[in-house]
Design a protein around this motif. Structure first.
Motif, short mmCIF file in Angstrom:
data_model
loop_
_atom_site.label_atom_id
_atom_site.label_comp_id
_atom_site.label_asym_id
_atom_site.label_seq_id
_atom_site.Cartn_x
_atom_site.Cartn_y
_atom_site.Cartn_z
N ALA A 42 16.35 -19.69 -39.96
CA ALA A 42 15.44 -20.83 -40.17
C ALA A 42 14.36 -20.49 -41.20
N VAL A 123 14.16 -15.68 -30.07
CA VAL A 123 14.91 -16.81 -30.66
C VAL A 123 16.42 -16.66 -30.42
N ASN A 124 16.95 -15.48 -30.71
CA ASN A 124 18.41 -15.32 -30.60
C ASN A 124 18.90 -15.53 -29.17
N GLY A 151 26.07 -12.29 -36.48
CA GLY A 151 24.66 -12.54 -36.80
C GLY A 151 23.78 -12.37 -35.57
N GLY A 152 22.52 -12.71 -35.74
CA GLY A 152 21.55 -12.53 -34.66
C GLY A 152 21.92 -13.33 -33.41
N SER A 173 32.43 -12.64 -41.71
CA SER A 173 32.99 -11.97 -42.89
C SER A 173 33.82 -10.78 -42.43
N ALA A 215 26.83 -23.19 -35.88
CA ALA A 215 25.63 -23.44 -36.68
C ALA A 215 25.99 -23.38 -38.16
N PHE A 235 24.18 -26.36 -33.59
CA PHE A 235 22.79 -25.85 -33.52
C PHE A 235 22.27 -25.37 -34.87
N GLY A 236 22.91 -25.74 -35.94
CA GLY A 236 22.42 -25.36 -37.26
C GLY A 236 23.38 -25.82 -38.32
N PHE A 237 23.02 -25.56 -39.57
CA PHE A 237 23.85 -26.03 -40.68
C PHE A 237 23.72 -25.02 -41.82
N SER A 238 24.14 -23.77 -41.54
CA SER A 238 23.98 -22.73 -42.57
C SER A 238 24.83 -23.02 -43.80
N VAL A 241 23.24 -23.91 -47.04
CA VAL A 241 22.62 -22.88 -47.89
C VAL A 241 23.71 -22.34 -48.82
N VAL A 276 21.43 -28.46 -29.92
CA VAL A 276 20.37 -27.57 -29.42
C VAL A 276 19.40 -27.27 -30.56
N ARG A 327 24.66 -12.11 -46.79
CA ARG A 327 25.54 -11.95 -45.62
C ARG A 327 25.76 -10.49 -45.25
N GLN A 328 24.75 -9.66 -45.50
CA GLN A 328 24.93 -8.24 -45.20
C GLN A 328 24.57 -7.89 -43.77
N ASN A 329 23.83 -8.77 -43.09
CA ASN A 329 23.31 -8.36 -41.78
C ASN A 329 24.36 -8.41 -40.69
#
Ligand SMILES: NC(=O)c1ccc[n+]([C@@H]2O[C@H](COP(=O)([O-])OP(=O)(O)OC[C@H]3O[C@@H](n4cnc5c(N)ncnc54)[C@H](OP(=O)(O)O)[C@@H]3O)[C@@H](O)[C@H]2O)c1
Length: 338
Positions: A42, A123-124, A151-152, A173, A215, A235-238, A241, A276, A327-329
């Protein structure tokens, strides 16, 4: 104290470190000296100008911090003494060396929890709890499709599914698939090169999944992966991006192509579509507080373990944003203050 500001929209490097006075805790607030601050997708969206809930720019985002109570505002007593290690929900202002927070949003940290781990929880895990427990009613034997599973939120969701005895099919990935398997995911799908809908059908013998957490914005396809009585949580719209800066020409067609779910169709399909948004539950702090306390107890009992993928010094928040966007995390990205 230093804090990281979004002065205008743009690439990660627009983030600006500014120096200013410490906030003064008001009645019912404490001043937390921040040691770790959670980075969320976010925040990246806010920097791009794609997050309608962000405060007006220039602003300091940041939903969660961990640190030490440094000062008590008027009327504060009880177990939040000065020097106490705490984790706090901040909405917003978390990208800072100090933040004043109302006490209902502040929780003493378990002894052996690190500040980085603490900042990776609110948050996660609260989002995953709302999706899987409140709405999803996840049960032993359920099959759950988790998008961006490395991801988180994804890693938190995997852990909650494991506690429930549910099986996870995760998309991510390809480089992250080994980590997903270690985390307990039964099947990993590279959603950028494979058709996840077909893969889910194949992996479930045509039946589909009981819950899908999406998401990314691939809602139409995720809906089609549901078994009868299945629940899709949006719950999101990545997917909106598309680069390090905002490109409306790429975003608008994606927004326009979002599906509408007709009640008659939902009825006939025996499926549910759920939304959500944790940020819109801030006035339900009583409920969020209960869930946070339960999560901290889960941590103490060894049932959950936040995955902190990478830390960056607070003043290098731009590098943290870039890291996520590239997208490295794997797991949570956390900003730290020495
Ligand atoms: N509604 C709510 O209350 C709520 C709360 C928290 C988070 N969220 C949403 O949940 C999602 C996950 O949040 P998070 O903070 O845990 O982030 P995250 O999953 O750690 O985000 C980074 C990962 O997302 C994946 N990704 C998918 N599309 C991407 C894109 N267009 N650009 C860059 N990465 C992309 C990448 O993983 P791969 O390499 O696997 O693609 C990347 O490593 C986000 O969409 C966020 O907005 C919603």
């Amino acid at each position: 104290m230093r804090s990281v500001w979004i002065p205008r929209t743009g690439p990660p490097e627009v983030l600006e470190v500014r120096d200013g006075p410490d906030p003064v805790p008001g009645p019912g607030q404490v001043l937390v000296r921040v040691r770790a601050s959670g980075v969320n997708f976010a925040d990246v969206s806010a920097r791009l100008g794609l997050y309608p809930d962000a405060p007006p720019r220039p602003c300091v985002v940041g939903y969660e911090v961990a640190g030490m109570v440094e000062r008590l505002g008027p009327g504060v007593d009880g177990n939040l003494a000065v020097g106490r290690r705490v984790v706090a929900l901040t909405r917003f202002g978390g990208y800072a060396e100090a933040v004043a927070v109302p006490t209902p949003q502040v929780f003493p940290m378990p002894e052996r929890m690190s500040f980085e781990e603490a900042a990776a929880i609110p948050v996660n895990y609260l989002t995953a709890v709302l999706m899987l427990r409140h709405f999803g009613n996840v049960q032993a034997g359920d099959r759950v499709l988790v998008h961006a599973a490395a991801g988180g939120v994804g890693m938190a969701a995997i852990q909650l599914c494991r506690i429930a005895g549910a099986e996870v099919i995760g998309t991510a990935s390809a480089a992250k698939h080994a980590v997903l398997r270690e985390a307990g995911v039964t099947h990993a799908i590279d959603y950028r090169t494979q058709d996840f809908e077909q893969e889910v059908r194949r992996l479930t013998g045509g039946r589909g999944v009981d819950i899908a957490l999406d998401a990314t914005g691939a809602f139409r396809k995720s809906y089609r992966t549901l078994a009868p009585l299945g629940r899709l949580v949006c719950f999101g719209f990545s997917g909106a991006v598309t680069g390090l800066s905002l490109n409306w020409l790429a975003v608008i067609p994606k927004l326009v192509s979002l599906p509408w779910f007709h009640p008659i169709r939902l009825m006939n399909d025996n499926r549910a579509v759920i939304g959500v948004n944790l940020g819109h539950l801030w006035d339900r702090m009583d409920m969020l507080r209960r869930e946070m306390l339960a999560l901290l107890a889960d941590y103490e009992a060894g049932r959950i373990k936040p995955v902190v993928g990478k830390t960056f010094p607070l003043v290098e928040a731009a590098a943290a944003h870039r890291y996520i966007q590239e997208r490295q995390n794997v797991g949570k990205v956390v900003l730290t203050v020495a």
